[in-house]
Motif scaffolding. Structure first.
Motif, PDB file in Angstrom:
ATOM      1  N   SER A 156     -46.833  14.655 -48.908  1.00 18.88           N
ATOM      2  CA  SER A 156     -45.656  13.791 -48.822  1.00 18.88           C
ATOM      3  C   SER A 156     -44.364  14.547 -49.101  1.00 18.88           C
ATOM      4  CB  SER A 156     -45.784  12.623 -49.811  1.00 18.88           C
ATOM      5  OG  SER A 156     -46.893  11.809 -49.491  1.00 18.88           O
ATOM      6  N   TYR A 157     -44.405  15.467 -50.040  1.00 22.63           N
ATOM      7  CA  TYR A 157     -43.204  16.184 -50.443  1.00 22.63           C
ATOM      8  C   TYR A 157     -42.713  17.119 -49.333  1.00 22.63           C
ATOM      9  CZ  TYR A 157     -45.347  14.489 -54.737  1.00 22.63           C
ATOM     10  OH  TYR A 157     -45.948  13.695 -55.678  1.00 22.63           O
ATOM     11  N   PHE A 158     -43.629  17.836 -48.686  1.00 21.88           N
ATOM     12  CA  PHE A 158     -43.242  18.701 -47.575  1.00 21.88           C
ATOM     13  C   PHE A 158     -42.793  17.875 -46.377  1.00 21.88           C
ATOM     14  CE2 PHE A 158     -45.661  21.907 -49.920  1.00 21.88           C
ATOM     15  CZ  PHE A 158     -44.864  23.032 -49.749  1.00 21.88           C
ATOM     16  N   ASP A 159     -43.428  16.731 -46.160  1.00 23.54           N
ATOM     17  CA  ASP A 159     -43.013  15.859 -45.062  1.00 23.54           C
ATOM     18  C   ASP A 159     -41.581  15.377 -45.257  1.00 23.54           C
ATOM     19  OD1 ASP A 159     -43.964  14.978 -42.615  1.00 23.54           O
ATOM     20  OD2 ASP A 159     -45.735  14.069 -43.491  1.00 23.54           O
ATOM     21  N   LEU A 160     -41.223  15.052 -46.479  1.00 22.70           N
ATOM     22  CA  LEU A 160     -39.857  14.610 -46.761  1.00 22.70           C
ATOM     23  C   LEU A 160     -38.857  15.730 -46.568  1.00 22.70           C
ATOM     24  CD1 LEU A 160     -40.586  12.326 -49.814  1.00 22.70           C
ATOM     25  CD2 LEU A 160     -39.483  11.619 -47.695  1.00 22.70           C
ATOM     26  N   LEU A 161     -39.212  16.935 -47.004  1.00 23.68           N
ATOM     27  CA  LEU A 161     -38.332  18.085 -46.770  1.00 23.68           C
ATOM     28  C   LEU A 161     -38.086  18.272 -45.278  1.00 23.68           C
ATOM     29  CD1 LEU A 161     -39.407  20.984 -49.176  1.00 23.68           C
ATOM     30  CD2 LEU A 161     -37.169  19.905 -49.010  1.00 23.68           C
ATOM     31  N   LEU A 162     -39.129  18.124 -44.493  1.00 21.14           N
ATOM     32  CA  LEU A 162     -39.025  18.332 -43.057  1.00 21.14           C
ATOM     33  C   LEU A 162     -38.196  17.243 -42.384  1.00 21.14           C
ATOM     34  CD1 LEU A 162     -40.001  20.012 -40.603  1.00 21.14           C
ATOM     35  CD2 LEU A 162     -41.993  18.501 -40.499  1.00 21.14           C
ATOM     36  N   GLN A 163     -38.370  15.995 -42.814  1.00 23.59           N
ATOM     37  CA  GLN A 163     -37.742  14.891 -42.101  1.00 23.59           C
ATOM     38  C   GLN A 163     -36.392  14.457 -42.674  1.00 23.59           C
ATOM     39  OE1 GLN A 163     -40.339  11.715 -40.738  1.00 23.59           O
ATOM     40  NE2 GLN A 163     -42.161  12.865 -41.328  1.00 23.59           N
ATOM     41  N   LEU A 164     -36.234  14.529 -44.000  1.00 25.49           N
ATOM     42  CA  LEU A 164     -34.984  14.075 -44.623  1.00 25.49           C
ATOM     43  C   LEU A 164     -34.323  15.129 -45.505  1.00 25.49           C
ATOM     44  CD1 LEU A 164     -35.866  10.381 -45.595  1.00 25.49           C
ATOM     45  CD2 LEU A 164     -34.598  11.199 -43.604  1.00 25.49           C
TER      46      LEU A 164
ATOM     47  N   TRP B  45     -33.636  18.050 -48.509  1.00 27.32           N
ATOM     48  CA  TRP B  45     -33.671  17.999 -49.970  1.00 27.32           C
ATOM     49  C   TRP B  45     -33.166  16.671 -50.543  1.00 27.32           C
ATOM     50  CZ3 TRP B  45     -36.467  21.097 -52.812  1.00 27.32           C
ATOM     51  CH2 TRP B  45     -36.810  22.359 -52.316  1.00 27.32           C
ATOM     52  N   PRO B  46     -32.119  16.037 -49.961  1.00 23.61           N
ATOM     53  CA  PRO B  46     -31.702  14.723 -50.487  1.00 23.61           C
ATOM     54  C   PRO B  46     -32.811  13.677 -50.397  1.00 23.61           C
ATOM     55  CG  PRO B  46     -29.965  15.659 -49.142  1.00 23.61           C
ATOM     56  CD  PRO B  46     -31.165  16.528 -48.941  1.00 23.61           C
ATOM     57  N   GLY B  47     -33.561  13.666 -49.284  1.00 18.55           N
ATOM     58  CA  GLY B  47     -34.659  12.709 -49.154  1.00 18.55           C
ATOM     59  C   GLY B  47     -35.748  12.953 -50.168  1.00 18.55           C
ATOM     60  N   LEU B  48     -36.093  14.234 -50.403  1.00 15.04           N
ATOM     61  CA  LEU B  48     -37.100  14.561 -51.402  1.00 15.04           C
ATOM     62  C   LEU B  48     -36.625  14.160 -52.794  1.00 15.04           C
ATOM     63  CD1 LEU B  48     -39.761  15.851 -52.272  1.00 15.04           C
ATOM     64  CD2 LEU B  48     -38.583  18.071 -52.296  1.00 15.04           C
ATOM     65  N   ALA B  49     -35.350  14.405 -53.077  1.00 10.95           N
ATOM     66  CA  ALA B  49     -34.807  14.052 -54.397  1.00 10.95           C
ATOM     67  C   ALA B  49     -34.878  12.545 -54.642  1.00 10.95           C
ATOM     68  CB  ALA B  49     -33.366  14.544 -54.514  1.00 10.95           C
ATOM     69  N   LEU B  50     -34.500  11.744 -53.649  1.00 10.58           N
ATOM     70  CA  LEU B  50     -34.553  10.291 -53.807  1.00 10.58           C
ATOM     71  C   LEU B  50     -35.985   9.804 -53.986  1.00 10.58           C
ATOM     72  CD1 LEU B  50     -31.917   9.135 -51.163  1.00 10.58           C
ATOM     73  CD2 LEU B  50     -31.799   8.775 -53.644  1.00 10.58           C
ATOM     74  N   PHE B  51     -36.909  10.408 -53.258  1.00  7.28           N
ATOM     75  CA  PHE B  51     -38.317  10.042 -53.381  1.00  7.28           C
ATOM     76  C   PHE B  51     -38.839  10.367 -54.779  1.00  7.28           C
ATOM     77  CE2 PHE B  51     -42.868  11.039 -52.908  1.00  7.28           C
ATOM     78  CZ  PHE B  51     -43.324   9.860 -52.339  1.00  7.28           C
ATOM     79  N   LEU B  52     -38.495  11.542 -55.298  1.00  9.09           N
ATOM     80  CA  LEU B  52     -38.933  11.937 -56.635  1.00  9.09           C
ATOM     81  C   LEU B  52     -38.314  11.040 -57.708  1.00  9.09           C
ATOM     82  CD1 LEU B  52     -38.797  15.838 -56.338  1.00  9.09           C
ATOM     83  CD2 LEU B  52     -40.832  14.375 -56.364  1.00  9.09           C
ATOM     84  N   ILE B  53     -37.058  10.653 -57.507  1.00 11.64           N
ATOM     85  CA  ILE B  53     -36.406   9.742 -58.457  1.00 11.64           C
ATOM     86  C   ILE B  53     -37.095   8.384 -58.430  1.00 11.64           C
ATOM     87  CG2 ILE B  53     -34.278   8.465 -58.944  1.00 11.64           C
ATOM     88  CD1 ILE B  53     -32.737  10.925 -57.918  1.00 11.64           C
ATOM     89  N   LEU B  54     -37.383   7.894 -57.215  1.00  9.95           N
ATOM     90  CA  LEU B  54     -38.049   6.593 -57.070  1.00  9.95           C
ATOM     91  C   LEU B  54     -39.386   6.583 -57.796  1.00  9.95           C
ATOM     92  CD1 LEU B  54     -38.339   3.772 -55.741  1.00  9.95           C
ATOM     93  CD2 LEU B  54     -39.308   4.942 -53.739  1.00  9.95           C
ATOM     94  N   GLY B  55     -40.220   7.566 -57.522  1.00 15.05           N
ATOM     95  CA  GLY B  55     -41.535   7.613 -58.152  1.00 15.05           C
ATOM     96  C   GLY B  55     -41.490   8.023 -59.607  1.00 15.05           C
ATOM     97  N   GLY B  56     -40.634   8.994 -59.937  1.00 13.35           N
ATOM     98  CA  GLY B  56     -40.570   9.496 -61.309  1.00 13.35           C
ATOM     99  C   GLY B  56     -40.052   8.466 -62.288  1.00 13.35           C
TER     100      GLY B  56
END
Length: 432
Positions: free
Chosen positions: A332-340, A342-353
């Motif tokens: 999931s983390y690499f997919d987010l980097l690819l599609q959205l 670093w901002p997309g990965l950061a928001l995803f990590l904030i959401l889950g974390g």
């Protein structure tokens, strides 16, 4: 009573809330089966109708809702970013379709989170998974033992007599393993809260464990280890005296950091012990190829799609390099980097974390064991995200949004603001 009032009364009823929850969960967990037996358009129609009904239900129940606790801010930010990626994507219809699917499952999860409490949600997921896992086992027995014939319409290879791997009605062995672990967590919580009797609890746990084992998924071993460690840590915290809990939490946090560092340092040894070298080496090659492509557009990514489209760059280019047909980054983390980016990965990590921390703190002080379901499920999603992209689509995304919403409702800065406006003093004692 006018038809309009009858509809409003129906949408506001407890019976409808339970029916909607079961329908939404069944559609999400059974999405692969629905697609194979009908078509992707049928599944999209079902999700769209459920999302629209969910919006109508929330409108009818608007007096029970507050804007501050409607949904996590990080979730809304993530959805906005995915929609904004229409500006730079190479396939706007594909991105819009992927975003609509993302938003549809999110709306269903938000609706369930507002019309059912935690115990009701756990019971609904337990009921859904008992039927779907039992159906999976029944079809595997029919295919692999009684008829000795693969059921291609269901995606079942019929390997049960060989000891696996089996897929059930979930498409792949890894998805079956993931669903089985979610089921095990849910069944144990149901059992501990006496929501089901002892016999049903034992049979449910046996069913989930048996299918997890026969899935022969290497990720199940890692999932089981992660959930086991999280369960042990949470049990220790829950049985610690209140004035010592903060110290114990910090100690456990330090131990987790050390364990993650050791796991990374010994990753090759762990892979050999899991006898999963080919699976993990495939992932390593894929991730290296993704990082090379991400370096070209690290901040924006290439637009949100969800599952990879076959004809769009950079997805076809990555598959061409690897001589494969991947439909995701298998992470999931690499997919987010690819599609959205670093901002997309950061928001995803904030959401889950943030959701994990909130739910963990609540579960550590509340007496009822039902509060342990949310953090344990979030740990499962976090671990699974390292090996599959399930958390970005379908049931994985629905569960993440549901857990994040549940954690935000129980403990958040928005609750404090809302309580201040209503004159309520927020409390979080051990009696729950």
């Amino acid at each position: 009573m006018t038809p309009q009032r009858q509809i409003v009364s129906l949408l506001a009823s407890a019976e409808f809330a339970r029916a909607y929850t079961l329908a939404g969960l069944t559609a999400a967990f059974g999405s692969f089966l629905i697609e194979r037996l009908t078509s992707p358009a049928t599944l999209a129609t079902i999700i769209t109708v459920l999302a629209l009904v969910g919006v109508a239900t929330l409108i009818v129940r608007r007096e029970e809702l507050t804007p501050l606790r409607f949904a996590p801010t990080s979730l809304l930010g993530f959805l906005v970013l995915a929609l904004v990626s229409l500006v730079w994507t190479t396939d706007r219809p594909g991105t819009l379709s992927g975003w609509a699917t993302l938003a549809g499952y999110a709306i269903i999860a938000i609706t369930i989170g507002h019309i059912r409490d935690t115990l009701q949600t756990v019971r609904a997921i337990g009921d859904t998974l008992r039927w779907l896992l039992a159906l999976s086992l029944g079809l595997e027995i029919l295919s692999g033992i009684l008829l000795d014939l693969p059921f291609t319409a269901f995606g079942i290879d019929g390997n049960l007599a060989l000891g696996g791997p089996i897929q059930g009605i979930f498409g792949t062995r890894n998805m079956l393993g993931f669903v089985a672990v979610v089921g095990l967590i849910t069944f144990v919580i149901e059992w501990r809260t006496q929501s089901i009797d002892r016999v049903v609890g034992m049979l449910s746990v046996a069913l989930g464990g048996f299918l997890a084992l026969l899935s022969a998924s290497p990720t199940v071993v890692v999932l089981a280890a992660g959930v086991g460690v999280a369960t042990t840590a949470l049990t220790i915290v829950r049985h610690t005296r209140p004035h010592r809990r903060v110290t114990v939490q910090w100690i456990l946090g330090a131990l987790v950091a050390v364990a993650l560092a050791l796991a990374f340092a010994l990753r090759h040894v762990i892979i050999r012990l899991l006898d999963a070298g080919s699976d993990f080496s495939t992932r390593a090659d894929l991730w290296n190829a993704i990082l090379d492509v991400v370096a070209q557009q690290p901040m924006t990514g290439y637009g949100w799609f969800g599952p990879w489209p076959r004809a769009e760059y950079p997805f076809w280019f990555i598959n061409l390099q690897l001589s494969d047909q991947h439909r995701s980054a298998l992470n999931s983390y690499f997919d987010l980097l690819l599609q959205l980016g670093w901002p997309g990965l950061a928001l995803f990590l904030i959401l889950g974390g943030v959701a994990t921390v909130r739910s963990w703190l609540v579960a550590s002080v509340r007496r009822s064991v039902v509060y342990a379901w949310t953090p344990l499920l979030l740990v499962t999603l976090a671990v699974e995200s390292m090996f599959e992209s399930f958390t970005l689509t379908g049931i994985g995304w629905l569960l993440l949004v549901l857990c994040a919403l549940r954690a935000g409702q129980t403990r958040s800065w928005r609750q404090n603001i809302d309580d201040a406006h209503t004159g309520t003093v927020p409390t979080l004692g051990p009696r729950g």
